[in-house]
Design a protein around this motif. Structure first.
Motif, PDB file in Angstrom:
ATOM      1  N   ALA A   1       0.927  -1.176   0.010  1.00  0.00           N
ATOM      2  CA  ALA A   1       0.020   0.226   0.031  1.00  0.00           C
ATOM      3  C   ALA A   1       0.761   1.177  -0.104  1.00  0.00           C
ATOM      4  CB  ALA A   1      -0.684  -0.095   1.294  1.00  0.00           C
ATOM      5  N   ALA A   2       0.286   2.477   0.055  1.00  0.00           N
ATOM      6  CA  ALA A   2       1.003   3.547  -0.091  1.00  0.00           C
ATOM      7  C   ALA A   2       1.887   3.774   1.269  1.00  0.00           C
ATOM      8  CB  ALA A   2       0.052   4.893   0.001  1.00  0.00           C
ATOM      9  N   GLY A   3       3.375   3.999   1.129  1.00  0.00           N
ATOM     10  CA  GLY A   3       4.192   4.050   2.168  1.00  0.00           C
ATOM     11  C   GLY A   3       4.810   2.679   2.541  1.00  0.00           C
ATOM     12  N   GLN A   4       4.322   1.588   1.903  1.00  0.00           N
ATOM     13  CA  GLN A   4       5.009   0.331   2.074  1.00  0.00           C
ATOM     14  C   GLN A   4       5.881  -0.086   0.899  1.00  0.00           C
ATOM     15  OE1 GLN A   4       1.376  -2.376   2.482  1.00  0.00           O
ATOM     16  NE2 GLN A   4       1.662  -2.359   4.678  1.00  0.00           N
ATOM     17  N   TRP A   5       6.687  -1.084   0.988  1.00  0.00           N
ATOM     18  CA  TRP A   5       7.557  -1.583   0.019  1.00  0.00           C
ATOM     19  C   TRP A   5       7.604  -3.086   0.117  1.00  0.00           C
ATOM     20  CZ3 TRP A   5       9.018   0.561   4.467  1.00  0.00           C
ATOM     21  CH2 TRP A   5       9.887  -0.030   5.338  1.00  0.00           C
ATOM     22  N   ALA A   6       8.189  -3.681  -1.122  1.00  0.00           N
ATOM     23  CA  ALA A   6       8.527  -5.023  -0.962  1.00  0.00           C
ATOM     24  C   ALA A   6       9.821  -5.259  -0.391  1.00  0.00           C
ATOM     25  CB  ALA A   6       8.348  -5.760  -2.340  1.00  0.00           C
ATOM     26  N   SER A   7      10.855  -4.476  -1.058  1.00  0.00           N
ATOM     27  CA  SER A   7      12.175  -4.598  -0.924  1.00  0.00           C
ATOM     28  C   SER A   7      13.023  -3.370  -0.930  1.00  0.00           C
ATOM     29  CB  SER A   7      12.932  -5.736  -1.627  1.00  0.00           C
ATOM     30  OG  SER A   7      14.240  -5.879  -1.327  1.00  0.00           O
ATOM     31  N   ARG A   8      13.762  -3.037  -0.088  1.00  0.00           N
ATOM     32  CA  ARG A   8      14.547  -1.678  -0.129  1.00  0.00           C
ATOM     33  C   ARG A   8      15.858  -1.833   0.461  1.00  0.00           C
ATOM     34  NH1 ARG A   8      12.180   2.729   4.288  1.00  0.00           N
ATOM     35  NH2 ARG A   8      12.953   1.291   6.291  1.00  0.00           N
ATOM     36  N   ALA A   9      16.617  -0.814   0.387  1.00  0.00           N
ATOM     37  CA  ALA A   9      18.096  -0.663   0.819  1.00  0.00           C
ATOM     38  C   ALA A   9      17.746  -0.669   2.378  1.00  0.00           C
ATOM     39  CB  ALA A   9      19.267   0.159   0.275  1.00  0.00           C
ATOM     40  N   SER A  10      18.971  -0.967   3.069  1.00  0.00           N
ATOM     41  CA  SER A  10      18.620  -0.549   4.636  1.00  0.00           C
ATOM     42  C   SER A  10      18.826   0.902   4.807  1.00  0.00           C
ATOM     43  CB  SER A  10      19.745  -1.176   5.304  1.00  0.00           C
ATOM     44  OG  SER A  10      19.909  -2.435   5.306  1.00  0.00           O
ATOM     45  N   PRO A  11      17.833   1.382   5.621  1.00  0.00           N
ATOM     46  CA  PRO A  11      17.583   2.883   5.995  1.00  0.00           C
ATOM     47  C   PRO A  11      18.878   3.427   6.592  1.00  0.00           C
ATOM     48  CG  PRO A  11      16.242   1.557   7.490  1.00  0.00           C
ATOM     49  CD  PRO A  11      16.867   0.514   6.669  1.00  0.00           C
TER      50      PRO A  11
END
Length: 110
Positions: free
Chosen positions: A100-110
């Protein structure tokens, strides 16, 4: 080879060679993927060879797949020092997660 589950930021899960010598080889079998990471976070894959040589190439040398609601909110995959050949796609990241808006499946570490 399908790897399920995740490590944590402080305790990664690593698939790698150890010792000296040639890189370990993962060869094409009946599957279309050499290594599959299913809904994975905090994983490292390095110092390996994935060879899709055969009557038909591997579709994916390495595939990170994010599946459904379990595929939402993952991060921090690291791939290095790999030899990927005879594959249609070397490293492929995809899935059917529906963030949903503001979510992700995969991203780099914050």
């Amino acid at each position: 080879m399908t790897l399920r589950g995740s490590g944590t930021a402080g305790n990664r899960v690593e698939l790698s060679a150890y010792g000296s010598g040639a890189k370990p080889r993962i060869l094409k079998g009946a599957a279309h993927t050499g290594i599959e990471l299913l809904n994975a976070s905090h994983r490292t894959v390095n110092n390996l060879e994935v060879d899709g040589r055969g009557t038909q190439k591997l579709i994916w040398g390495i595939r990170a797949k994010y599946d459904g609601t379990a595929g939402i909110g993952h991060q921090d995959l690291n791939f290095s020092s790999l030899s990927l050949h005879h594959n249609h796609m070397g490293v492929h990241v995809a899935g059917n997660a529906g963030p949903a808006a503001g979510q992700w499946a995969s991203r780099a570490s914050p």
